[in-house]
Design an enzyme around this catalytic site. Structure first.
Site, PDB file in Angstrom:
ATOM      1  N   SER A 180       0.797  -1.222   0.000  1.00 45.93           N
ATOM      2  CA  SER A 180       0.000   0.000   0.000  1.00 45.93           C
ATOM      3  C   SER A 180       0.829   1.270   0.000  1.00 45.93           C
ATOM      4  O   SER A 180       0.357   2.306  -0.459  1.00 45.93           O
ATOM      5  CB  SER A 180      -0.953  -0.005   1.192  1.00 45.93           C
ATOM      6  OG  SER A 180      -0.241  -0.157   2.399  1.00 45.93           O
ATOM      7  N   HIS A 208      -5.543  -3.413  -2.872  1.00 40.79           N
ATOM      8  CA  HIS A 208      -5.209  -2.562  -4.016  1.00 40.79           C
ATOM      9  C   HIS A 208      -5.175  -3.347  -5.328  1.00 40.79           C
ATOM     10  O   HIS A 208      -4.804  -2.802  -6.360  1.00 40.79           O
ATOM     11  CB  HIS A 208      -3.852  -1.881  -3.793  1.00 40.79           C
ATOM     12  CG  HIS A 208      -3.842  -1.015  -2.572  1.00 40.79           C
ATOM     13  ND1 HIS A 208      -4.298   0.276  -2.572  1.00 40.79           N
ATOM     14  CD2 HIS A 208      -3.486  -1.288  -1.294  1.00 40.79           C
ATOM     15  CE1 HIS A 208      -4.194   0.781  -1.352  1.00 40.79           C
ATOM     16  NE2 HIS A 208      -3.701  -0.157  -0.556  1.00 40.79           N
ATOM     17  N   LYS A 240     -11.423   1.044  -2.005  1.00 46.70           N
ATOM     18  CA  LYS A 240     -10.493   1.523  -3.018  1.00 46.70           C
ATOM     19  C   LYS A 240     -11.177   1.490  -4.392  1.00 46.70           C
ATOM     20  O   LYS A 240     -12.063   2.300  -4.627  1.00 46.70           O
ATOM     21  CB  LYS A 240      -9.210   0.728  -2.933  1.00 46.70           C
ATOM     22  CG  LYS A 240      -8.330   1.311  -1.816  1.00 46.70           C
ATOM     23  CD  LYS A 240      -7.962   0.433  -0.714  1.00 46.70           C
ATOM     24  CE  LYS A 240      -7.358   1.214   0.434  1.00 46.70           C
ATOM     25  NZ  LYS A 240      -7.027   0.358   1.574  1.00 46.70           N
TER      26      LYS A 240
HETATM   27  C1  LIG Z   1      -6.952   0.192   2.993  1.00 49.09           C
HETATM   28  C2  LIG Z   1      -6.334  -1.103   3.358  1.00 49.09           C
HETATM   29  C3  LIG Z   1      -6.893  -1.921   4.340  1.00 49.09           C
HETATM   30  C4  LIG Z   1      -8.019  -1.470   5.217  1.00 49.09           C
HETATM   31  O1  LIG Z   1      -9.224  -1.511   4.549  1.00 49.09           O
HETATM   32  P1  LIG Z   1     -10.403  -0.591   5.101  1.00 49.09           P
HETATM   33  O2  LIG Z   1     -11.608  -1.136   4.456  1.00 49.09           O
HETATM   34  O3  LIG Z   1     -10.072   0.794   4.671  1.00 49.09           O
HETATM   35  O4  LIG Z   1     -10.414  -0.749   6.587  1.00 49.09           O
HETATM   36  C5  LIG Z   1      -6.352  -3.169   4.538  1.00 49.09           C
HETATM   37  N1  LIG Z   1      -5.279  -3.582   3.838  1.00 49.09           N
HETATM   38  C6  LIG Z   1      -4.684  -2.799   2.911  1.00 49.09           C
HETATM   39  C7  LIG Z   1      -3.503  -3.311   2.163  1.00 49.09           C
HETATM   40  C8  LIG Z   1      -5.189  -1.528   2.654  1.00 49.09           C
HETATM   41  O5  LIG Z   1      -4.586  -0.746   1.764  1.00 49.09           O
END
Ligand SMILES: *Cc1c(COP(=O)(O)O)cnc(C)c1O
Length: 388
Positions: A180, A208, A240
């Site tokens: 991320s 992602h 995302k």
């Molecule tokens: C954004 C993210 C999360 C968390 O997800 P949310 O639904 O925003 O709580 C978990 N793992 C990764 C790799 C992320 O980028």
């Protein structure tokens, strides 16, 4: 001894954070999530959201929600009480069909899904092996599981292999697919092979990857041409590329039934809004049909990387929409972020503790919704900053 008040414990820490350029604030958005936003009262071109396909404000999603009379906004209760609406159930089935897995289970956030999987599957005496750069929610989930938790150097599968050879504990390997903060990809083919060879289970956080990579946006496994095997757990999120909110776990029937029975972050919480489930069903349709959006996103990534290379920016080796510009010092990253703001571009400075101390960076993210001109203008400002 005097016990501390909240103020005596925290005021010094707050002051220290501020002094180190590490203090964080929440920018205030006054418009929908889109490339041009009102942030803190000013028009800004937004280059740091994770809305990769531009679906967060898609009118088709809003229309689908407005047209539905079968649910209200609130779920009213947990899934096991009366919160489990048909829209949740259909979304789970549609996700499972799309991914080619037996079952899926919804969670309110990716953070909770990552806690739930590791807490439920692993126990004292077991071993969790995680990539050093895994998302914070994966690290927290591992810590909360009671299992032994060891981190291997980023992408170092030889080191992971040595750890696997050295242990005969029940083992879960945990990794982001697309990292991320760096945007690089884990080698899922080798990870799945290693897991199989050592009878370990494999958990992949594809936050992602889903929507962005693979056939019909099915994510990293599809990108690598891999099937999701029985001892593999996939976590995907909706915040995302899907442009909504929430998350899912995908895998075998036994996995999903075990989470329903035993996962505390699933059981003891109100179900996500059924309207959000409906919005996400609509988003899934758009993701499946989204080849044009994915092609546009890839073109935007390419345009940015080529332009950035020309002006000599310090990019990482990332083919994903996450394009970090490494500036090392927190105050440098903040100064660049501030200078970009002055020119109307919103790009977050990512600092310790989100990344290592000397790894402060601008985390530029691209979306299919960005225009070529917006990317060109961003590159122009970055170019001016290079000589500044
Ligand atoms: C954004 C993210 C999360 C968390 O997800 P949310 O639904 O925003 O709580 C978990 N793992 C990764 C790799 C992320 O980028």
């Amino acid at each position: 001894m005097m016990k501390p008040t909240i103020a005596t414990r925290f005021q010094a820490r707050l002051d220290e954070r501020r002094a180190q350029s590490l203090y964080r604030q929440r920018p205030l958005a006054l418009s929908p999530q889109q490339p041009i936003m009102q942030i803190n009262g000013l028009p800004m071109v937004n280059f740091c959201s994770n809305d990769y396909l531009g679906l967060a404000s898609d009118p088709r999603i809003k229309a689908a929600v407005c047209a539905d009379n079968s649910a209200g906004w609130g779920a009213g209760a947990a899934h096991l009480v009366t919160g489990h609406h048909l829209h949740h159930h259909l979304l789970e089935d549609e996700l499972a069909d799309w991914l080619g897995v037996e079952r899926c289970l919804l969670f309110s956030t990716g953070y909770m899904a990552n806690l739930a999987v590791q807490q439920t599957l692993m126990q004292t005496g077991d071993l969790i092996l995680g990539d050093k750069l895994n998302h914070a929610s994966l690290i927290d989930g591992a810590r909360a599981s009671g299992a032994d938790f060891k981190r291997y150097p980023h992408l170092d599968l030889a080191a992971l292999g040595r750890r696997l050879v050295a242990s005969n504990q029940p083992t879960l390997i945990v990794s982001d697919s697309v990292f991320s903060m760096d945007g690089d990809l884990a080698d899922l083919v080798s990870l799945q092979n290693l897991a199989k060879t050592h009878q370990a289970w494999l958990m992949i956080d594809d936050a992602h990857g889903v929507g962005v990579l693979g056939e019909q946006g099915r994510g990293s496994f599809s990108h690598y041409g891999l099937a999701i095997s029985a001892d593999t757990i996939l976590v995907g999120t909706f915040g995302k590329a899907f442009g909504t909110t929430g998350a899912f776990v995908a895998g075998s029937t036994v996995l999903i039934e075990s989470l329903i029975q035993f996962a505390r972050p699933f059981i003891y919480t109100t179900a996500m809004s059924p309207m959000n489930a409906l919005a996400t069903r609509e988003a899934l349709k758009l993701v499946k049909q989204g080849n044009d959006l994915r092609a546009q996103l890839q073109a935007n990534i390419l345009q940015f990387r080529e332009g950035a290379q020309q002006i000599g920016l310090n990019l990482l080796d990332s083919a994903s929409p996450i394009q970090p510009v490494i500036l090392h010092q927190a105050d440098t990253a903040l100064a660049w972020s501030e200078a970009l703001k002055q020119k109307g571009f919103w790009v977050a400075a990512i600092r310790y503790p989100t990344v290592a101390k000397n790894q402060a960076r601008l985390r530029i993210t691209l979306s299919a919704a960005h225009s070529a001109e917006q990317i060109e203008d961003l590159l122009q400002v970055l170019n001016d900053l290079m000589v500044w």
